[in-house]
Design a protein around this motif. Sequence first.
Motif, short mmCIF file in Angstrom:
data_model
loop_
_atom_site.label_atom_id
_atom_site.label_comp_id
_atom_site.label_asym_id
_atom_site.label_seq_id
_atom_site.Cartn_x
_atom_site.Cartn_y
_atom_site.Cartn_z
N LYS A 125 0.82 -1.22 0.00
CA LYS A 125 0.00 0.00 0.00
C LYS A 125 0.85 1.26 0.00
O LYS A 125 0.70 2.14 -0.85
CB LYS A 125 -0.94 0.00 1.22
N SER A 126 1.74 1.37 0.99
CA SER A 126 2.59 2.56 1.09
C SER A 126 3.53 2.67 -0.10
O SER A 126 3.82 3.77 -0.59
CB SER A 126 3.39 2.55 2.40
N THR A 127 4.01 1.53 -0.58
CA THR A 127 4.88 1.53 -1.76
C THR A 127 4.16 2.12 -2.96
O THR A 127 4.75 2.85 -3.76
CB THR A 127 5.35 0.10 -2.07
N THR A 128 2.89 1.82 -3.08
CA THR A 128 2.10 2.38 -4.19
C THR A 128 2.08 3.90 -4.12
O THR A 128 2.30 4.59 -5.12
CB THR A 128 0.67 1.82 -4.16
N LEU A 129 1.83 4.45 -2.93
CA LEU A 129 1.82 5.91 -2.79
C LEU A 129 3.19 6.49 -3.08
O LEU A 129 3.32 7.55 -3.72
CB LEU A 129 1.37 6.31 -1.39
N ARG A 130 4.25 5.83 -2.61
CA ARG A 130 5.61 6.32 -2.84
C ARG A 130 5.95 6.34 -4.32
O ARG A 130 6.64 7.23 -4.80
CB ARG A 130 6.61 5.47 -2.06
N ALA A 131 5.45 5.36 -5.05
CA ALA A 131 5.69 5.34 -6.50
C ALA A 131 4.96 6.50 -7.18
O ALA A 131 5.51 7.16 -8.08
CB ALA A 131 5.25 4.01 -7.09
N LEU A 187 -4.66 14.25 -3.17
CA LEU A 187 -4.01 14.14 -1.87
C LEU A 187 -3.79 12.66 -1.56
O LEU A 187 -4.73 11.87 -1.56
CB LEU A 187 -4.89 14.78 -0.80
N LEU A 188 -2.53 12.29 -1.31
CA LEU A 188 -2.18 10.93 -0.95
C LEU A 188 -1.97 10.87 0.56
O LEU A 188 -1.05 11.48 1.09
CB LEU A 188 -0.88 10.50 -1.66
N LEU A 189 -2.82 10.14 1.27
CA LEU A 189 -2.75 10.03 2.72
C LEU A 189 -2.28 8.63 3.10
O LEU A 189 -2.95 7.64 2.80
CB LEU A 189 -4.11 10.30 3.37
N ASP A 190 -1.13 8.55 3.77
CA ASP A 190 -0.55 7.26 4.12
C ASP A 190 -0.67 7.02 5.63
O ASP A 190 0.02 7.66 6.42
CB ASP A 190 0.91 7.21 3.69
N GLU A 191 -1.53 6.08 6.01
CA GLU A 191 -1.70 5.65 7.39
C GLU A 191 -1.91 6.83 8.36
O GLU A 191 -1.15 6.97 9.33
CB GLU A 191 -0.49 4.82 7.84
N PRO A 192 -2.92 7.66 8.15
CA PRO A 192 -3.11 8.81 9.03
C PRO A 192 -3.42 8.44 10.48
O PRO A 192 -3.23 9.27 11.38
CB PRO A 192 -4.28 9.57 8.40
N SER A 193 -3.86 7.21 10.73
CA SER A 193 -4.19 6.81 12.11
C SER A 193 -3.01 6.21 12.85
O SER A 193 -3.12 5.91 14.04
CB SER A 193 -5.34 5.79 12.10
N LEU A 194 -1.88 6.03 12.18
CA LEU A 194 -0.76 5.28 12.75
C LEU A 194 -0.30 5.88 14.07
O LEU A 194 0.04 7.05 14.16
CB LEU A 194 0.41 5.26 11.77
N GLY A 195 -0.28 5.05 15.12
CA GLY A 195 0.24 5.46 16.42
C GLY A 195 -0.65 6.37 17.23
O GLY A 195 -0.22 6.87 18.27
N LEU A 196 -1.88 6.57 16.79
CA LEU A 196 -2.77 7.49 17.50
C LEU A 196 -3.71 6.73 18.44
O LEU A 196 -4.14 5.61 18.15
CB LEU A 196 -3.61 8.30 16.51
N ALA A 197 -4.05 7.38 19.54
CA ALA A 197 -5.05 6.83 20.45
C ALA A 197 -6.41 6.85 19.76
O ALA A 197 -6.65 7.67 18.87
CB ALA A 197 -5.11 7.66 21.74
N PRO A 198 -7.32 5.94 20.15
CA PRO A 198 -8.63 5.87 19.48
C PRO A 198 -9.35 7.21 19.41
O PRO A 198 -9.97 7.54 18.39
CB PRO A 198 -9.40 4.86 20.35
N ARG A 199 -9.28 8.00 20.49
CA ARG A 199 -9.94 9.32 20.48
C ARG A 199 -9.38 10.21 19.38
O ARG A 199 -10.13 10.93 18.71
CB ARG A 199 -9.76 9.98 21.86
N LEU A 200 -8.07 10.17 19.18
CA LEU A 200 -7.45 11.00 18.16
C LEU A 200 -7.71 10.47 16.76
O LEU A 200 -7.80 11.25 15.81
CB LEU A 200 -5.94 11.10 18.43
N HIS A 230 1.72 14.29 -1.15
CA HIS A 230 1.81 13.08 -0.33
C HIS A 230 1.96 13.44 1.15
O HIS A 230 2.89 14.17 1.50
CB HIS A 230 3.04 12.30 -0.83
N VAL A 231 1.07 12.94 1.99
CA VAL A 231 1.24 13.03 3.44
C VAL A 231 1.77 11.68 3.89
O VAL A 231 1.04 10.70 3.92
CB VAL A 231 -0.09 13.34 4.15
N PRO A 232 3.06 11.59 4.23
CA PRO A 232 3.69 10.28 4.45
C PRO A 232 3.28 9.64 5.76
O PRO A 232 2.79 10.29 6.68
CB PRO A 232 5.18 10.61 4.44
N GLU A 233 3.52 8.35 5.82
CA GLU A 233 3.33 7.60 7.05
C GLU A 233 4.22 8.18 8.15
O GLU A 233 5.38 8.53 7.91
CB GLU A 233 3.71 6.14 6.79
N GLY A 234 3.67 8.30 9.35
CA GLY A 234 4.46 8.81 10.47
C GLY A 234 4.48 10.33 10.58
O GLY A 234 5.23 10.89 11.37
#
Length: 263
Positions: A63-69, A182-195, A103-107
């Motif tokens: 998935k992320s590789t696709t966005l990076r390409a 807009l390419l959004l890569d894992e916007p929820s990564l590392g976030l608490a459920p509320r966030l 691109h909004v990257p992962e992390g």
Amino acid sequence: MPHASLPPTTQHSALSTQHSQAALLRLERLAVSYGGAEAVRDLDLEVRAGEMVALIGANGAGKSTTLRAISGLATAARGQILFEGRPLQRLSSAAIVGLGVVHVPEGRLVFGDQTVEDNLRLGAYVRSFRHEGAAIRQDMEALLARFPFLAQRRRQFAGTLSGGEQQVLAIARALMARPRLLLLDEPSLGLAPRLVVQVFEVIAQLRDQGVTILLVEQLARQALAVADRAYVLEAGRCVLSGPAAEVAEHPAVLRAYLGVGAG
């Protein structure tokens, strides 16, 4: 999301879909390799103007590789990446941003030692060469008005923001480039459920305002809830695609990615 395979009967299947509008982005048999191993294989995908498309799958699905390409951060081994019919493969990342693919990257990767305002200004870096100073300032003030907590912290270092605030800042920084896609890569990564809820509210607002989005997300349920259409990747290949509501109800997706009926 569990690392589970779809049954063989779903391989390369497409659910009912409409093609009434020309694609803004089209991937044709895209392949991307890392160290001799293909991370993405023969991927066909399209995103039409004004829609949100979700790309879901287990870790390592490509998935992320696709966005990076798409954004020029990874090199396609073969196939086509077409934006409004124009090939992107040989363009620099800056040139791709100049066309409106952002691109909004992962992390998140905000500049922690820069202020919120500086991060936003850096989002318009490519535009600054087009002498858009007045428009850039107007866009910044509009975004600060849209996200009041950013306005309150505009002179605060971005590294001191919470994870959710940094994610919204990363999205706002991308909006400063006036993206057409807009390419959004894992916007929820590392976030608490509320966030996570707060970030997806922002994403839903962007969708409702007509921003064209290709969303990569491990939280399949949330992604499918906000998307118009979806693609499911497994081992670099698309194994299922169609309207997001239909993908979400597909028995294999319910078992493998939504944890329904696993027993």
